[in-house]
Design a protein around this motif. Sequence first.
Motif, short mmCIF file in Angstrom:
data_model
loop_
_atom_site.label_atom_id
_atom_site.label_comp_id
_atom_site.label_asym_id
_atom_site.label_seq_id
_atom_site.Cartn_x
_atom_site.Cartn_y
_atom_site.Cartn_z
N TYR A 63 0.83 -1.21 0.00
CA TYR A 63 0.00 0.00 0.00
C TYR A 63 0.86 1.26 0.00
O TYR A 63 0.51 2.26 -0.63
N TRP A 64 1.98 1.22 0.68
CA TRP A 64 2.89 2.37 0.70
C TRP A 64 3.36 2.68 -0.73
O TRP A 64 3.36 3.84 -1.15
N GLU A 65 3.74 1.66 -1.46
CA GLU A 65 4.21 1.86 -2.83
C GLU A 65 3.11 2.41 -3.73
O GLU A 65 3.35 3.28 -4.57
N LYS A 66 1.88 1.94 -3.53
CA LYS A 66 0.76 2.46 -4.32
C LYS A 66 0.51 3.94 -4.01
O LYS A 66 0.30 4.74 -4.92
N ILE A 67 0.54 4.28 -2.74
CA ILE A 67 0.33 5.68 -2.37
C ILE A 67 1.50 6.54 -2.85
O ILE A 67 1.29 7.67 -3.32
N GLN A 68 2.70 6.02 -2.77
CA GLN A 68 3.86 6.76 -3.28
C GLN A 68 3.71 7.07 -4.76
O GLN A 68 4.11 8.14 -5.22
#
Length: 142
Positions: A63-68
């Motif tokens: 999820y962090w990578e998607k938000i990034q």
Amino acid sequence: MYSKEESRKLRQEFWTSFGKSFPRKWILYDTKIKGFSFKFHFDIKSASVVLDLEDHLENRITYWEKIQSLKTILKDDYLPTVIFEEEFFLDNGKEISRIYVPLEQKVSIHNKNTWQEVMVFLNETMNQFELFFEEYRDILVD
């Protein structure tokens, strides 16, 4: 200095007043994504609107990578002052990832003179966070 009971009553009074001033159903924990939740924060030192990623590490990273990948859009179109912290430690020592917008002014939940400013900030900021989430939900959930 307030006693614990006086402080509790002030916090309760603030949140009740906030709910009456801005009556709506917020997404908050109801994102339909495990460990992905929006939160309001207001204490004796600060106010902020928060998106916490609290799932196990593998999902948190996903999820962090998607938000990034959406960071520029979030900053440019919704929340220019948003802060990203991939490693954030809660008071209990738990590590999470946090994306948040702090209110720049000094405020305190014990100071009723700051309440209106904080309520407006919380309402406007959470509204922008939720608009972003609704617009890009498919990318985040995919």
